[in-house]
Scaffold this active site. Structure first.
Site, mmCIF file in Angstrom:
data_model
loop_
_atom_site.group_PDB
_atom_site.id
_atom_site.type_symbol
_atom_site.label_atom_id
_atom_site.label_comp_id
_atom_site.label_asym_id
_atom_site.label_seq_id
_atom_site.Cartn_x
_atom_site.Cartn_y
_atom_site.Cartn_z
ATOM 1 N N ARG A 1 41.995 24.945 101.904
ATOM 2 C CA ARG A 1 43.086 24.014 101.615
ATOM 3 C C ARG A 1 43.230 23.898 100.101
ATOM 4 N NH1 ARG A 1 39.995 21.311 105.710
ATOM 5 N NH2 ARG A 1 41.195 20.968 107.643
ATOM 6 N N LYS B 1 38.386 17.754 104.988
ATOM 7 C CA LYS B 1 38.968 16.449 105.275
ATOM 8 C C LYS B 1 37.901 15.488 105.789
ATOM 9 C CE LYS B 1 43.778 17.627 106.202
ATOM 10 N NZ LYS B 1 44.887 17.555 107.189
ATOM 11 N N HIS C 1 49.416 26.481 101.423
ATOM 12 C CA HIS C 1 49.368 26.346 102.872
ATOM 13 C C HIS C 1 49.756 27.655 103.567
ATOM 14 C CE1 HIS C 1 49.253 24.296 106.667
ATOM 15 N NE2 HIS C 1 50.526 24.535 106.921
ATOM 16 N N ARG D 1 46.762 29.943 103.442
ATOM 17 C CA ARG D 1 45.765 29.493 104.434
ATOM 18 C C ARG D 1 46.209 29.902 105.838
ATOM 19 N NH1 ARG D 1 41.799 25.553 105.898
ATOM 20 N NH2 ARG D 1 42.468 24.090 107.520
ATOM 21 N N HIS E 1 38.635 22.768 111.264
ATOM 22 C CA HIS E 1 39.347 21.887 112.192
ATOM 23 C C HIS E 1 38.361 21.202 113.128
ATOM 24 C CE1 HIS E 1 43.373 24.279 111.796
ATOM 25 N NE2 HIS E 1 43.205 23.405 110.835
ATOM 26 N N TYR F 1 48.077 25.600 114.622
ATOM 27 C CA TYR F 1 48.119 26.101 113.253
ATOM 28 C C TYR F 1 48.245 27.609 113.178
ATOM 29 C CZ TYR F 1 46.762 26.153 108.322
ATOM 30 O OH TYR F 1 46.740 26.309 106.963
#
Length: 304
Positions: free
Chosen positions: A150, A172, A241, A244, A267, A276
């Site tokens: 990211r 995250k 993005h 990725r 994830h 995704y």
């Protein structure tokens, strides 16, 4: 229940706690979302989180939708409020989370389009002038595509996060993971580290730095990718993005290993990876037809 406090103080306390685990971008977005909620409550003559209930939140989110807020923004508004309500519940201000009773419109499941693998290879293989800035840019490009990082993860990298064949990133929610670094990315990183001292300020630990010697920011990285795409003749807009997503799509097309791609992307849920990435449904259908006993086509000589 605990003695209620003023809404502004409650929101400030929640955001301060959130900042310990979330990215600055998430904290800033949630601050805007809660400010909108605060304005709505002020119009109702309310100044305490204890007043939150499902009916009030439905009116707020309904009004936001009526004024044209997109489903994705509405979902983030609700997520911010839910986090705030959990904070108030833990503090004894609320006895339940009213946001759990409120639904927002279903998000569109549109996917970013990956860059064509051949076009991306030509783009990455374009020669550069060997200057420190060019070496830095090449290392960033290769690392984005090699490891599926990211933007925030790449920008936050420090020298100590690099290991011989992998890199340690903080994803995250502050969740750490280690991802492999490919041969081309390792070579580009070695070239950059060899000239990094020409730009980095004394004591600077950031892996990627700008012309002033300090850590390169998110916006600067985005701008460099867009500029490089134009300079190298890539006939489409390039942003972190998309790199990725290209990493995930190209890897999945080759390996068909959704679980591995999930781990590499960081994830928490497999469903996120399924949205995704672009699954090769024809391959999956062929595998199903070949493997499932109730899906196999009967051969002419099959007997009952």
């Amino acid at each position: 229940m605990a003695e209620p406090t003023r809404l502004g103080d409650q929101m400030a306390a929640y955001l301060a706690a959130l900042a310990r685990t979330a990215s600055p971008a998430t904290v800033a977005a949630y601050r805007r979302d809660l400010a909108a909620l605060g304005d709505f409550l002020a119009d109702q003559g309310l100044d305490d989180g204890a007043a939150l209930d499902a009916a009030l939140l439905r009116r707020f989110l309904g009004g936001e939708r009526a004024r044209g807020l997109a489903p994705r923004s509405l979902a983030r508004r609700r997520a911010a409020i839910s986090g705030f309500a959990d904070h108030l519940r833990a503090a004894g201000v609320l006895d339940h989370n009213p946001a759990s009773l409120v639904r927002t419109p279903r998000l569109p499941r549109d996917l970013p389009r990956p860059v064509d693998v051949d076009a991306l290879a030509r783009f990455l293989d374009t020669p550069h002038d060997g200057s420190p800035l060019a070496c830095r840019d090449q290392a960033m490009l290769e690392l984005f595509y090699s490891s599926g990082l990211r933007l925030a993860e790449l920008a936050a990298l420090a020298l100590g996060d690099l290991q011989p064949q992998r890199v340690r990133v903080l994803g995250k929610g502050g969740k750490p993971r280690q991802v492999p670094v490919g041969r081309r990315a390792r070579a580009a990183l070695e070239a950059w580290l060899g000239v990094r001292g020409a730009l980095a300020g004394d004591g600077e630990t950031a892996l990627f730095v700008g012309v002033r010697g300090a850590r390169l920011g998110h916006r600067a990285i985005q701008q460099r990718l867009a500029t490089l795409a134009r300079q190298r003749g890539l006939a489409e807009h390039l942003h972190p993005h998309r790199l990725r997503h290209s990493f995930a799509s190209h890897l999945l097309e080759s390996s068909q290993d959704l679980r591995a791609v999930q781990e590499l992307l960081g994830h928490a849920n497999l469903a996120t990876t399924q949205v995704y990435t672009r699954l090769d449904w024809q391959h999956l259908a062929a595998s199903y037809d070949a493997a499932h006993p109730r899906a196999r086509r009967r051969r002419p000589d099959d007997s009952d």
